[in-house]
Design a protein around this motif. Structure first.
Motif, PDB file in Angstrom:
ATOM      1  N   GLU A 210       0.860  -1.180   0.000  1.00  0.00           N
ATOM      2  CA  GLU A 210       0.000   0.000   0.000  1.00  0.00           C
ATOM      3  C   GLU A 210       0.895   1.228   0.000  1.00  0.00           C
ATOM      4  O   GLU A 210       1.835   1.315   0.789  1.00  0.00           O
ATOM      5  N   VAL A 217       3.624   2.173   2.873  1.00  0.00           N
ATOM      6  CA  VAL A 217       3.197   2.257   4.270  1.00  0.00           C
ATOM      7  C   VAL A 217       2.727   0.902   4.808  1.00  0.00           C
ATOM      8  O   VAL A 217       2.589   0.744   6.024  1.00  0.00           O
ATOM      9  N   ASP A 218       2.470  -0.053   3.929  1.00  0.00           N
ATOM     10  CA  ASP A 218       2.005  -1.360   4.387  1.00  0.00           C
ATOM     11  C   ASP A 218       2.437  -2.428   3.379  1.00  0.00           C
ATOM     12  O   ASP A 218       2.222  -2.254   2.183  1.00  0.00           O
ATOM     13  N   ARG A 240       3.303   0.540   8.906  1.00  0.00           N
ATOM     14  CA  ARG A 240       3.363   1.703   9.764  1.00  0.00           C
ATOM     15  C   ARG A 240       1.956   2.309   9.920  1.00  0.00           C
ATOM     16  O   ARG A 240       1.810   3.388  10.496  1.00  0.00           O
TER      17      ARG A 240
END
Lengths: 353, 356
Positions: A210, A217-218, A240
């Motif tokens: 993502e 962030v993922d 995060r």
């Protein structure tokens, strides 16, 4: 290797980068290693270089455009963002100065190979390899006491709120940092996985990343470790933005061993399959290995110094871990940011017209 | 501040990515007529908030020109940001002091006239009044918080603006480290032993009550000034521990020695002094009848074995330095709903912050 005039003189270390990792970790650790002296501290910020150098009785150097201008030393610590490392590596490589580089080692596998080719002796600060828990789990794996390894689950991260960083810092600059969360933070956990499953091949079966703008962030990935004539799944998660419970869990034929891969003080706990053991058992630490970050950095420095000190038996620990960089590169390639996908789409569309 | 607004009240949270501020943002956003603008210094701190749908602003409010832009259309400013002495740049106490002052000053001077500014202070600001060695009047954190409160009061007075300093209790909630640590210790345990007096006030503050407190200040239902903010009513340690322990768990409390019991306290101190001088004192036992020596020895063994037993690690032994805190003084924010009731009906935090 740069010749030293006498084995009684301390080994001199040149420090490139006077940021937090140098000031909070490397410099205080180096100050506690016998036979080692910090010769200079270099930074683009001359005031920072001066302040830090003064604390360690070292020369301060303001880095300019000519990286080759840094003074000579027996070894060099490279603690600058990955995006600006290459000129220093070339300068040190030309002078045969061994380099201890901060992580991540490189932003991609081609760069990784290039960096390895430049330097005769180079290592990377994957200090989690020196955690007591990491070493003990490797012992469990190589001993086979719990039977065959069946699968692995690795999860790290959680909601990142306060960063403690100023507005302008290298992590906000894509060119400087060379990658995102997976490169900067994920490399640590992947170094542990690769080290623990040493002599296994690691590939990416599936990955979803993502993105927010150009920052990952993922990450959710299915990796496969192949070795010993079989393949096992490795479920990998790094985030995060999701409230994850950080854990590395190894499921064996006869039990499950788990630990917190991020915590140097983390202990391995063992439980039975389907609760067969009753209450979890926890391992005591192995006193030979680290239970704090400073200890881990110290151990990693000793491993590096064993490569450069004449007559010293080498520690035989992985140095730069290209398998880690390969995994990261592959995950980024297979799940690139939307902007990269759009650019790729535009190129394909142009070619087809 | 225009209370008769057609637009939702825009609450700007400076330092909107901290643990407390993040949870507060989630709670405020579900209120009718409230919208939240997290203001964050570093873009790397916006990711979770952005994922939750917040429109974050990346500005450094310690800089007046950036503060002016960041706070331009904000109806209420919450200052949740705090500069620590030790950061990525090293140990810089003076710089941190200056930053903390600037955050407060700019929040007042760069926001529109009449905009309430709510500063998140801490129970640590009570210093010696907390009755705990870890937080004296001379603790750096205590002095930083008091200093920021002083800047808030002086700047508000100078400009005639409404300012609130909220001394927050120990914050608990789905995204709070206090809670995560406690849950890790007490959840899944059949028996929990706690090293405190169960009826002692805990100074706990759940974020749902913090949210309500902020709203009451934001809407002017509370006069500007300095207030303490804890759960309504104050939760005891028993209430807090039992809230997070498993429903069927047995929770036992072990208050520390009561120094008000003077004879016991004197006896304990006496044995402790004797232990430190043991080898010297033993010399004099040759001048004392053995019957007395025996009696003293058996009394000493009782004390010494008691110490060993006291050190026995129970399955779950909850120990906190906050157990030593006295109940924080007021005045308190008034008109708050009972915290238990708010927690029972609030489910958004679990949805947003539960581990996956």
């Amino acid at each position: 290797m740069h010749a030293r005039s006498s084995d009684e003189e301390p080994l001199t270390v040149g420090v490139i980068g006077a940021g937090k990792i140098s000031t909070s970790c490397h410099l205080p650790v180096l100050a506690n290693i016998d036979g080692v002296a910090v010769k200079y501290v270099a930074d683009t910020d001359k005031d920072q270089a001066r302040t830090v150098a003064k604390a360690y009785d070292a020369e301060s150097v303001q880095v300019g455009t000519d990286r080759a201008q840094v003074p000579a030393s027996d070894v060099a610590l490279l603690a600058v963002p990955v995006g600006v490392r290459e000129p220093y590596l070339e300068a040190f490589g030309n002078r045969s100065i061994p380099v201890f580089s901060e992580k991540p080692f490189a932003s991609g596998i081609e760069e990784h190979r290039r960096f390895q080719a430049i330097s005769e002796t180079i290592s990377c600060n994957y200090l989690r390899l020196c955690f007591s828990s990491t070493r003990q789990l490797r012992q469990l794996l190589t001993s086979g006491v719990f039977g065959e390894l069946r699968r692995v689950r690795y999860a790290e991260g959680g909601i990142v709120g306060a960063t403690g960083r100023p507005k302008e810092n290298y992590q906000s600059d894509a060119a400087l940092r060379g990658g995102g969360m997976l490169l900067e933070r994920g490399c640590h956990g992947l170094s542990q996985l690769v080290y623990l499953l040493d002599e296994w091949d690691h590939t990416v079966e599936a990955v979803t990343i993502e993105w927010q703008d150009d920052f990952d962030v993922d990450v959710r990935a299915r990796l496969v470790a192949t070795g010993d004539g079989r393949s096992i799944p490795v479920e990998y998660a790094l985030s995060r933005v999701r409230p994850l419970e950080t854990t590395a869990e190894f499921v064996f034929e006869h039990g499950i061993a788990a630990f917190d891969p991020e915590d140097p003080d983390g202990r391995i706990t063992v439980r039975g399959l389907d609760g067969g053991l009753g209450r979890d058992l926890a391992f005591e630490h192995d006193g030979r290995w680290a239970t704090t970050f400073a200890q881990a950095a110290y151990c990693r420095w000793q491993e590096f110094l064993s490569l450069v000190r004449p007559g010293t038996e080498t520690a035989g620990t992985p140095e730069t871990m290209p398998a880690v960089t390969e995994l990261i590169s592959e995950m980024y390639d297979r799940s690139p940011p939307p902007a990269a996908k759009r650019d790729e789409g535009e190129v394909i569309e142009e070619e087809s017209q | 501040m225009n209370v008769d607004r057609e637009e939702p009240m825009n609450v700007g949270i400076v330092g909107g990515n901290s643990q407390v501020a993040t949870e507060l943002a989630v709670l405020l956003e579900r209120e009718d007529d409230v919208t939240v603008t997290p203001i964050v210094r570093n873009s790397m701190g916006t990711h979770f908030l952005s994922r939750c749908g917040f429109d974050c602003r990346v500005f450094d409010v310690s800089d007046p020109s950036e503060a002016e832009t960041a706070l331009a259309d904000v109806d209420v400013v919450v200052v949740a940001a705090f500069a620590w002495q030790y950061s990525n740049e090293g140990f810089q106490s003076r710089k941190a002091r200056h930053t903390n002052e600037s955050l407060v000053r700019n929040s007042i001077e760069q926001s529109s006239t009449g905009t309430p500014v709510i500063y998140f202070s801490s129970l640590a600001a009570f210093g010696d009044d907390l009755g705990a060695p870890s937080h004296s009047d001379w603790s750096l954190y205590t002095r930083e918080k008091r200093n920021a409160e002083r800047v808030l009061a002086e700047t508000c007075e100078r400009h005639g603006e409404p300012g609130y300093a909220l001394r927050l209790g120990n914050v608990h909630g789905a995204n709070q480290e206090n809670t995560a640590d406690l849950v890790a210790e007490v959840a899944d345990s059949d028996r929990v032993d706690v090293a405190t007096d169960p009826d002692k006030p805990s100074n706990a503050l759940h974020t749902v009550t913090l949210c309500e407190g902020v709203l009451r200040c934001a809407t002017g239902d509370v006069e500007p000034g300095r207030y303490s903010l804890v759960n309504e009513p104050q939760w005891t340690w028993r209430e807090l521990i039992e809230y997070y322990a498993d429903p069927g768990a047995s929770v036992a409390f072990h208050p520390p020695y009561d120094d008000a019991d003077i004879p016991k306290a004197a006896l304990r101190k006496g044995w402790e002094l004797a232990e430190n001088r043991e080898s010297t004192l033993r010399t004099f036992t040759v001048f004392v009848p053995d019957s007395i020596n025996q009696w003293l020895f058996y009394k000493y063994l009782t004390f010494q074995r008691g110490g060993e037993i006291g050190n026995l690690e129970r399955e779950t032994w909850v120990q906190r330095n906050t157990f030593a805190f006295d109940p924080i003084p007021g005045p308190f924010v008034t008109g708050l709903t009972e915290t238990h009731r708010v927690l029972e009906r609030e489910s958004v935090l679990e949805k947003v912050f539960s581990p996956t």
